[in-house]
Design a protein around this motif. Structure first.
Motif, short mmCIF file in Angstrom:
data_model
loop_
_atom_site.label_atom_id
_atom_site.label_comp_id
_atom_site.label_asym_id
_atom_site.label_seq_id
_atom_site.Cartn_x
_atom_site.Cartn_y
_atom_site.Cartn_z
N MET A 11 160.91 74.60 126.21
CA MET A 11 159.69 74.03 125.39
C MET A 11 159.07 73.01 126.18
O MET A 11 157.94 73.17 126.70
CB MET A 11 159.74 73.46 124.12
N GLY A 12 159.74 71.86 126.54
CA GLY A 12 159.25 70.78 127.25
C GLY A 12 158.60 70.86 128.62
O GLY A 12 157.68 70.34 129.04
N GLY A 13 159.41 71.74 129.19
CA GLY A 13 158.90 71.99 130.64
C GLY A 13 157.75 72.90 130.74
O GLY A 13 156.85 72.48 131.46
N ASN A 14 157.68 73.85 129.89
CA ASN A 14 156.23 74.70 129.69
C ASN A 14 155.12 73.79 129.28
O ASN A 14 154.15 73.97 129.68
CB ASN A 14 156.46 75.88 128.86
N SER A 112 155.03 74.83 117.63
CA SER A 112 155.43 76.31 117.39
C SER A 112 154.73 76.93 118.54
O SER A 112 153.43 76.75 118.97
CB SER A 112 154.90 76.83 116.12
N GLY A 113 155.37 77.88 119.19
CA GLY A 113 154.73 78.71 120.17
C GLY A 113 155.84 79.28 121.30
O GLY A 113 155.64 80.20 121.75
N GLY A 114 157.05 78.68 121.23
CA GLY A 114 158.10 79.16 121.99
C GLY A 114 157.82 79.39 123.29
O GLY A 114 157.13 78.70 123.73
N ALA A 123 150.73 75.56 118.46
CA ALA A 123 150.36 75.46 117.07
C ALA A 123 150.99 73.97 116.83
O ALA A 123 152.18 73.88 117.00
CB ALA A 123 150.79 76.26 116.24
N LEU A 124 150.19 73.01 116.66
CA LEU A 124 150.56 71.51 116.36
C LEU A 124 150.27 70.89 115.19
O LEU A 124 149.21 71.19 114.79
CB LEU A 124 149.87 70.70 117.56
N MET A 125 151.20 70.49 114.53
CA MET A 125 151.06 69.85 113.17
C MET A 125 151.83 68.41 113.41
O MET A 125 152.73 68.11 113.45
CB MET A 125 152.06 70.62 112.27
N TRP A 210 151.90 88.84 114.92
CA TRP A 210 152.93 88.53 116.27
C TRP A 210 154.17 88.82 115.93
O TRP A 210 155.14 89.42 116.91
CB TRP A 210 152.50 87.08 116.54
N LEU A 211 154.84 88.53 114.76
CA LEU A 211 156.30 88.93 114.92
C LEU A 211 156.52 90.37 114.74
O LEU A 211 157.63 90.84 115.40
CB LEU A 211 156.77 88.30 113.19
N LEU A 212 155.45 91.42 114.19
CA LEU A 212 155.74 92.55 114.30
C LEU A 212 155.49 93.03 115.77
O LEU A 212 156.31 93.93 116.16
CB LEU A 212 154.59 93.47 113.34
#
Length: 311
Positions: A11-14, A112-114, A123-125, A210-212
């Motif tokens: 995550m952090g690298g991307n 969130s975004g993986g 997605a940022l909260m 997106w999960l589907l």
């Protein structure tokens, strides 16, 4: 804008790469020297210009606490820390108070975004004061997906990770529903194309998501998931969601059941099911399977004593 990124994993690298592509200057630190720009947190702080902004992307709990402690020693009043990991919202409030004593700001940010975030955005909260959020708004704007959605200043410190926690709880429930539906279709003698059935739902149905899409992608690689073991870990946020539901007296039957289903996946030989099998054998004479794999006679076999007690 200049920012320090601590933790350069998947995550952090991307995220650091997306920020660089967006024109920001990122100084990254990781315990792995092969991917780190600097040799220590102290050196990272020295490379940044005041007022500094540092984004923390390390595992929740002790690693985050240790990082916050060290940052508190090196940062100056007016600097800001963003915790973008999966920390518990209660810890956020503690970290904010600790840093505030030194005049350092704090923002918690659920992300969130993986692995797809580099391409699609995250997605940022976030939670924190309006002033602190505004201080790193250029970073949020670059990390989020294009368009109006994908970012929320959810409230005070802790609100960002609380929202992300609930998000992950919902994710648990949705994945469990897809999983149960897949298992039932696979068990059916009527449905011959399970993968095609899921794919057909991707357009025009109310469960398209997106999960589907990701599930169909997984079935494309392994149609019957024969290469996978039925074991699912949990990140901890599902547990926190259920605990928060208890604290607020809010019923969460779906999310709770999905969490417990993950626990069940880790049991090759369920202790609870041993009790169920034993009781079914005792009161109903149902056959049981021994540890050797053989099927033993039920309790109602000739000579067995199944006389009920006198009440």
């Amino acid at each position: 804008m200049q920012i320090g990124m601590i933790g350069l994993g998947k995550m952090g690298g991307n995220m650091a790469e997306r920020l660089r592509r967006g024109g920001h200057e990122v100084v990254g630190y990781d315990r792995n020297p092969d991917i780190s720009d600097v040799g220590s947190l102290k050196e990272l702080i020295e490379r940044l210009q005041a007022p500094r902004a540092v984004w923390v992307m390390v595992p929740a709990g002790a690693p985050t606490q240790a990082t916050i402690n060290e940052l508190g020693e090196h940062l100056s009043p007016g600097d800001l820390v963003v915790d973008g990991g999966n920390s518990h919202y209660v810890d956020d409030q503690k970290h904010a108070a600790e840093l505030a004593e030194r005049g350092i700001g704090f923002v918690d940010c659920g992300v969130s975004g993986g692995v797809w975030g580099l391409q699609n955005g995250y997605a940022l909260m976030c939670g924190g004061t309006t002033e602190h959020v505004a201080q790193v708004m250029p970073i949020f704007e670059t990390l989020k997906p294009e368009g109006e959605d994908g970012f929320v200043h959810a409230g005070d410190v802790g609100a960002g990770h609380f929202a992300k926690m609930v998000h992950n709880g919902i994710e648990y429930g949705m994945m469990q529903a897809f999983a149960e539906g897949w298992e039932l279709l696979e068990a059916s003698d009527i449905v011959k194309d399970v993968r095609g059935s899921f794919s057909s739902w991707r357009t025009g149905t109310v469960i398209r998501s997106w999960l589907l899409d990701l599930l169909v992608r997984a079935l494309d690689d392994d149609e019957h998931l024969d290469e996978l073991k039925g074991y699912a870990q949990d990140s901890g946020e599902g547990r926190w969601t259920v605990q928060a539901a208890v604290d607020h007296a809010v019923p969460l039957p779906v999310i709770t059941a999905a969490l417990f289903a993950r626990f069940a996946s880790r049991q090759d030989d369920s202790p609870a099911m041993k009790v169920v099998a034993a009781l079914r054998n005792q009161f109903g004479g149902h056959a049981v399977t021994s540890t050797a794999g053989s099927v033993e006679k039920g309790a109602d076999s000739p000579g067995a004593d199944v006389t009920p007690p006198v009440v």
